[in-house]
Design a protein around this motif. Structure first.
Motif, PDB file in Angstrom:
ATOM      1  N   CYS A 115       1.585  -5.896   0.517  1.00  0.00           N
ATOM      2  CA  CYS A 115       1.575  -4.840   1.549  1.00  0.00           C
ATOM      3  C   CYS A 115       2.983  -4.291   1.742  1.00  0.00           C
ATOM      4  CB  CYS A 115       1.044  -5.383   2.873  1.00  0.00           C
ATOM      5  SG  CYS A 115      -0.641  -6.017   2.777  1.00  0.00           S
ATOM      6  N   CYS A 149      -3.426  -0.594   7.075  1.00  0.00           N
ATOM      7  CA  CYS A 149      -2.067  -1.102   7.235  1.00  0.00           C
ATOM      8  C   CYS A 149      -1.071  -0.007   6.894  1.00  0.00           C
ATOM      9  CB  CYS A 149      -1.904  -2.299   6.294  1.00  0.00           C
ATOM     10  SG  CYS A 149      -0.325  -3.086   6.395  1.00  0.00           S
ATOM     11  N   GLU A 184       4.003  -1.906  -0.945  1.00  0.00           N
ATOM     12  CA  GLU A 184       3.431  -0.561  -0.773  1.00  0.00           C
ATOM     13  C   GLU A 184       4.246   0.244   0.242  1.00  0.00           C
ATOM     14  OE1 GLU A 184       0.510   0.830  -2.008  1.00  0.00           O
ATOM     15  OE2 GLU A 184      -0.216  -0.848  -3.220  1.00  0.00           O
ATOM     16  N   MET A 201      -3.984   0.328   2.485  1.00  0.00           N
ATOM     17  CA  MET A 201      -2.688   0.846   2.915  1.00  0.00           C
ATOM     18  C   MET A 201      -2.820   2.352   3.114  1.00  0.00           C
ATOM     19  SD  MET A 201      -0.812  -1.899   2.933  1.00  0.00           S
ATOM     20  CE  MET A 201       0.769  -1.138   3.315  1.00  0.00           C
ATOM     21  N   VAL A 253      -8.127  -4.845   3.355  1.00  0.00           N
ATOM     22  CA  VAL A 253      -6.882  -4.206   3.809  1.00  0.00           C
ATOM     23  C   VAL A 253      -6.627  -2.984   2.938  1.00  0.00           C
ATOM     24  CG1 VAL A 253      -4.384  -4.453   4.080  1.00  0.00           C
ATOM     25  CG2 VAL A 253      -5.898  -6.388   4.585  1.00  0.00           C
ATOM     26  N   VAL A 280      -6.211  -3.684  -0.926  1.00  0.00           N
ATOM     27  CA  VAL A 280      -5.113  -4.488  -1.486  1.00  0.00           C
ATOM     28  C   VAL A 280      -5.580  -5.950  -1.500  1.00  0.00           C
ATOM     29  CG1 VAL A 280      -2.736  -5.266  -1.089  1.00  0.00           C
ATOM     30  CG2 VAL A 280      -3.389  -2.912  -0.535  1.00  0.00           C
TER      31      VAL A 280
END
Lengths: 350, 87
Positions: free
Chosen positions: A287, A126, A290, A254, A252, A274
């Motif tokens: 998210c 992501c 971040e 980042m 997920v 995450v």
């Protein structure tokens, strides 16, 4: 009026020439020299694109507010133009299995990707419209990670663009990236209901699926957007990343690609997984936090500063591009984001 | 098969009570019942319920237009499934 039109034509010609000839030539020079020239072009754009410069500075101050002095906003704006120029060179360095660009990109957090893939459920990487993210995905793929991207080639869908222009952008922009993907882009457009299922298929094949969470929701998706804290305000973001992770069990991670002070070298910083448990807004908020932190750390890396329309569509600024805080995601026509971009000819950021 | 699928969609995916009871011929796409994530959930359910795996080529909107078309698609798959089981 005539002068303005002539200037616009000149600017367009310069950009086309840069994409078609200038940047490919710079990509063949030693990196230090090529990126220095690209940075110089960014300075030139900063000086000569007064309207865009003013729009960027205004948007920066509207969103970041007191965090930013006028001088700092100008500095970030100049940097934004420099990065824009360098990103085209990145794309042109994707030739020869992307080796010319891979030499310049360090992947920090590779172990997180490898550990996540070892679990066999794929990985959702992501990020945002941050730095040279598309070239960065290609670098990851060329480095041995199977990458598929959820994203739109928006020049395919913009009004007022000729088939010749589409061909041009496909050739100079999309084609270099397509060479380094596991599958064609999964393009989320209205009526394309199989997007999440296609992404799930890629994850089940233990691939990396990339998602940019700051994409402006299309009209048909607006009802699904979720309000989360973002850059000190509240933005309406699509929760697809969280839903996909919860349904598939894929972790997920980042990831943000930062450009070094020499403009040539870049660093992928990839996080551990995450947590996505809990309710959607909380998980999506992690998210978004971040991404907020990455933007605050290096504001010029965020491509969306240039588009007042997309910032308004996200709910970060008022619908008129003013400082009034939006009560929530602003419901504007679907085409506004696209029209904003179609006023320009740079597909990446400018 | 129709009942199982209809029950799942009615229970998990229909958000507007006005659409219930769901007819087997109701368009899932035009009525807004099935969005991208809804289709993903439905695919996961169908795979678990009927022991199949759907590839990219199966994920066509026309296969998921209504409960009836989903069932028609699944029945059309059965020979393939049996063949792959034998193989």
């Amino acid at each position: 009026m005539g002068d303005k039109r002539a200037w616009k034509s000149l600017r367009k010609a310069e950009a086309l020439a840069y994409w078609a000839v200038g940047a490919p030539a710079l990509a063949r020079l030693p990196a230090a020299l090529g990126y220095r020239i690209a940075r110089g072009r960014g300075d030139w754009l900063f000086r000569h694109r007064a309207e865009r410069r003013a729009e960027l500075a205004r948007n920066l101050q509207l969103v970041l507010g007191d965090e930013l002095s006028p001088a700092a906003a100008q500095q970030i704006t100049r940097e934004w133009f420099r990065l824009t120029s360098c990103e085209v060179v990145d794309l042109k360095r994707l030739r020869h299995e992307a080796r010319p660009l891979r030499r310049l990109v360090e992947i920090r957090g590779r172990e997180h990707l490898e550990a996540a893939l070892a679990a066999g459920k794929g990985v959702i990487l992501c990020t945002g419209h941050f730095g040279s993210f598309l070239s960065g995905f290609s670098v990851l793929h060329a480095s041995g990670f199977p990458v598929t991207t959820i994203g739109r080639w928006h020049y395919n869908y913009m009004g007022g663009i000729s088939s010749a222009e589409r061909w041009f952008w496909d050739r100079v922009y999309a084609r270099p990236v397509r060479r380094h993907q596991q599958r064609p882009n999964i393009e989320p457009w209205p009526g394309r209901v199989q997007v999440a299922a296609l992404a799930s298929a890629a994850l089940r094949a233990n691939e990396i699926v990339t998602i940019t969470i700051d994409a402006v929701p299309l009209g048909s998706d607006r009802a699904r957007s979720v309000e989360v804290p973002f850059l000190g305000r509240r933005a309406g973001l699509l929760p697809g990343v969280v839903a996909l992770a919860q349904v598939t069990g894929a972790p997920v991670l980042m990831g943000f690609l930062y450009r070094a002070a020499d403009y040539g070298h870049q660093v992928w910083e990839i996080s551990p997984p995450v947590p996505v448990e809990g309710d959607t807004a909380t998980a999506l908020g992690r998210c978004a936090a971040e991404l907020s932190a990455a933007i605050r750390r290096s504001p010029a890396h965020w491509g969306s500063w240039c588009s007042t329309g997309s910032l308004a569509d996200l709910g970060l600024i008022g619908p008129q591009g003013d400082g009034s805080p939006a009560a929530g995601p602003v419901l504007l026509p679907v085409g506004r984001f696209i029209q904003d971009r179609s006023a320009d000819i740079f597909p990446v950021r400018d | 098969m129709e009942t199982i699928i209809n029950d799942y969609i009615s229970r998990e995916l229909v958000q507007d009570p006005a659409l219930l009871p769901l007819a087997n011929e109701t368009s899932l796409l035009e009525s807004g019942i099935l969005d991208s994530l809804g289709l993903l959930r439905l695919v996961v359910f169908l795979e678990e319920q009927f022991g199949i795996t759907m590839g990219d080529a199966d994920l066509l909107p026309e296969n998921f237009a209504s409960v009836n078309t989903i069932c028609a698609y699944l029945r059309a798959r059965e020979p393939r499934k049996q063949k792959s089981t034998r193989g």
